[in-house]
Design a protein around this motif. Structure first.
Motif: not given
Length: 784
Positions: A728, A731, A660, A358, A664
């Motif tokens: 992504e 993160l 998410q 990720r 993340g």
């Protein structure tokens, strides 16, 4: 072709569950009830065999001999295969050669598969595999990035991106700093480990149930190792119990091994890795060694930069070329680097070949510039947030060091809004006062941005296909090339299709991803799942709608401009026809009720020879403000509060997107603080399970976690309903935690010293940074 009004809001009276609304994950109830089926939950076919492999015990060696008689003689063993038994291709490298399905003559990492075993039980296969007697001739092993750099040992050529004259800019800058950092790797630690189930078909082919983000690659590589045409192999993925990039290329090797065993035994074979074998045998996030040399003026504005990023790639290329490329693309993060050079090295080591994770190199590239921002602030005695805001991309300073223009400027708005909503300035003053009066506990605060490019850096992967069928009762089934790994892709695509026809979400079903339905699919990766597959599904819907409108205009003698779809009905001038009635009528009049769809991302290009181009369609952005408290006697710490503001454009499903973002961020926090991969000097991974490798627990999450989506920020690019990717980018919001830890440690020296803090910033490393700060303080007093 009839184009859907992608930028119009949902009508006031509309069908239920359309795009833009929060709808629960389509498998949520299956997850919590235990009814969601993963590879290991599938009914066992008759005569099922189980696979295992024998591993190399050397990091780099020549195989002199391999005695497998005891393996073959073990009760329950039905087949044992070596590289010499592979009928087709031995090399299964996903992009460049270098990954052998079974080692041939040389082994290049501890854990590399030497031979494969099929037995009547999982236990028998594993026990038999341990009985091999292998004689090695040890060869010199390179384990660390520094060793590889010293020996100039690379899996792919190094690459440079440069704009202007950075050397002259650095020499002329009023201030100049140099720094270095080690950024640790990360184990994917998905809940469902690597697994597959392969069944021989009646015509000599294979059907592969795989836990893979890239079923088309599994299909292709299985066909190649067996020496079959691709159409003789089908691969299917209903869901994965987590992927995070670890199942983009790594799942294919298991499927190939299982298919080879199924081919010789003519029986179905399941191959499931135990957690220790999974961690030893499969790739991880690349750890990096980064350096910077940056010149800046007295206000902190960067005038020149020379940055180096070097990733530990492992023994083979895998996806490392593109991963280090992305680290280079993101070495600027959110900041304009005027005169700049970025060099990327793809270091070969005799460790497992690292792979996608990720962020795909982006997080590792961002870390070095974020360290530089903090260091510039310490050097000038400024608040790091002021230095960050000063250097942000903005109109007039909006071209990256690789030549792409940042076209949508939301970074300053994001940072400014979060600065206000998080009460940054007030908390900064309170924390500074607290630290002056607290000799042991120190608090830290940091607000950091994220700018992340969206598209595959390999241009050919930026394509997707979809298949949409409408049945005669008005129900709809969708199949597309994306895979579901818990991120909510299926429900988003269902919402997109429901919106296209303006029918209730309950009418739409997304079926398992299969290579014989949508062919030549790209991996579900690069945060592109919704962008690519959503647009492909819309393309299919538009083709169907074009035919339906033409039919309706003729059948009901209504001008096409008076035909619309709304709230489970078709509006034909003044006549409202229920959706299911309309579809039945269309069928009876022989109108096509299905279509394929296709999408290819426009505008993108990149020339590696010149290091310039537009590798991304657009950028996703976010910002996070994190507060920590550090015990300077032990190095222990807590993240006490995090505020996040993230830009997802016009969200397809706000609650899914927030989930998410939260997930993340926590995963990124684990990467930067607790998740430590430890290798011995010989290259053996020592952290092979939860007893030695610590992923974040619920207790590690900030007790005060506030997540908001940036309002009124539709994507300027023509993405699906003008949404932005969300997989992504969140993160990297966790960089705020690492920066806050450095901020807390810096308070020991009244924010005058730049404490070294490699990642993961474990309590031991934090304590080391505290000790280094105290020693610096002592030296300053002595010299004074």
């Amino acid at each position: 072709m009839r184009k859907l009004p992608l930028n119009t809001p949902t009508p006031a009276h509309s069908a239920r569950g359309l795009a833009g609304h929060s709808v629960k994950h389509d498998s949520a109830w299956k997850h919590v009830s235990g009814q969601a089926r993963y590879i290991d939950d599938l009914p066992m076919p008759e005569a099922l065999l189980h696979a295992a492999v024998g591993h190399s015990e050397q990091a780099h060696a020549r195989i002199l001999s391999m005695d497998l008689e005891a393996v073959r003689a073990y009760p329950g063993v039905m087949a044992v295969l070596t590289a010499k038994d592979v009928p087709g291709h031995l090399d299964i490298g996903p992009v460049f050669p270098g990954d052998l399905v079974l080692a041939d003559d040389i082994v290049e990492h501890i854990g590399q598969p030497l031979f494969a075993v099929a037995a009547t039980s999982h236990e028998a296969a594993r026990k038999a595999a341990r009985l091999a007697k292998v004689d090695y001739q040890p060869l010199d092993a390179v384990v660390t990035v520094e060793q590889a750099l010293e020996q100039q040992l690379f899996v792919r050529p190094s690459h440079t991106q440069q704009r202007g004259e950075p050397d002259r800019a650095l020499a002329e800058a009023p201030n100049r700093l140099k720094g270095e950092q080690h950024v640790g790797g990360q184990e994917h630690f998905y809940l469902e480990g690597q697994a597959c189930l392969v069944e021989p078909t009646e015509d000599g082919g294979m059907f592969v149930h795989t836990s893979s983000q890239h079923p088309s690659e599994v299909q292709k590589l299985v066909a190649e190792v067996l020496g079959l045409p691709i159409h003789e192999v089908q691969a299917e993925v209903r869901r994965m119990g987590g992927g995070f990039g670890g199942k983009e290329t790594q799942a294919a090797a298991l499927a190939c091994v299982a298919a080879l065993l199924a081919n010789v035994t003519h029986r179905p074979v399941k191959y499931r890795l135990s957690r220790p074998d999974d961690m030893m045998q499969t790739g991880k996030r690349h750890d990096f060694y980064n350096t910077y040399d940056i010149g800046f003026d007295d206000d902190g504005l960067i005038q020149g930069a020379d940055i180096m990023v070097a990733g530990r790639c492992g023994y083979s290329p895998d996806l490392s070329d593109a991963i280090v490329d992305r680290a280079m693309f993101h070495a600027d993060n959110a900041y304009y680097l005027d005169q700049a050079r970025v060099v990327g090295h793809r270091c070969k080591t005799h460790t497992v070949s690292n792979t996608a994770f990720r962020g795909f190199g982006g997080p590792q590239g961002m870390m070095i510039i974020e360290q530089a921002m903090d260091d510039i602030a310490r050097h000038l005695g400024r608040d790091p947030l002021d230095i960050r805001k000063l250097n942000l991309y903005r109109p007039g300073r909006d071209t990256t060091h690789y030549g792409q223009t940042v076209e949508q400027h939301v970074l300053a708005q994001l940072m400014g809004t979060l600065e206000t909503t998080s009460d940054y300035r007030q908390r900064r003053a309170e924390i500074t006062a607290y630290n002056q009066s607290s000799p042991v506990l120190k608090r830290g605060l940091a607000l950091t941005p994220v700018k992340f490019g969206i598209s595959f850096t390999a241009k050919h992967l930026n394509q997707a296909g979809a298949l949409v069928h409408i049945y005669t009762d008005g129900s709809i089934v969708v199949n597309h090339g994306g895979t579901e790994m818990g991120q909510g892709l299926y429900i988003k695509i269902a919402q997109v299709v429901a919106s296209a026809f303006q029918v209730d979400l309950e009418r739409v079903k997304v079926t398992a991803t299969r290579t014989d339905k949508v062919a030549n699919t790209s991996p579900t990766a690069a945060s592109s799942g919704s962008d690519l597959n959503g647009m492909a599904a819309l393309d299919a819907c538009e083709k169907i709608l074009e035919g339906l409108v033409a039919f309706a205009a003729e059948h009901w003698s209504t001008p096409a401009e008076q035909i619309s779809f709304s709230d489970n009905q078709v509006m034909l001038g003044g006549l409202a026809v229920p959706w299911e009635t309309f579809i039945q009528t269309a069928y009876m009049n022989r109108v096509s009720l299905w279509s394929s769809g296709f999408y290819a991302t426009p505008k993108i290009h990149y020339d590696p020879e010149t290091g310039t181009g537009r590798p991304f369609l657009y950028y996703a952005n976010g910002a996070a403000c994190s507060e920590v408290v550090v015990d300077t006697l032990t190095g222990e710490y807590r993240v006490v509060r995090t505020d996040i503001l993230h830009d997802v454009g016009r969200s397809l499903n706000p609650e899914i997107d927030i989930g998410q973002i939260e997930g993340g961020f926590v995963q990124g926090m684990g990467w930067l603080t607790t998740e430590e991969l430890v290798y011995s000097d010989e290259g053996r991974l020592m952290t092979t399970g939860p007893a030695t490798y610590k992923i974040p627990a619920v207790s590690d999450c900030p007790p005060d976690l506030r997540v908001d989506l940036l309002p009124e920020s539709p994507n300027r690019e023509a993405t699906v309903f003008h949404s932005k990717a969300v997989g992504e980018p969140p993160l990297m919001l966790a960089i705020a935690v690492w920066s806050a830890l450095r901020d807390a440690v810096a308070s020991v020296t009244d924010y005058r010293y730049r404490p070294p803090l490699d990642t993961p910033a474990t309590p031991e490393r934090v304590l080391g940074a505290v000790t280094a700060s105290q020693q610096w303080l002592t030296q300053q007093k002595e010299t004074a």
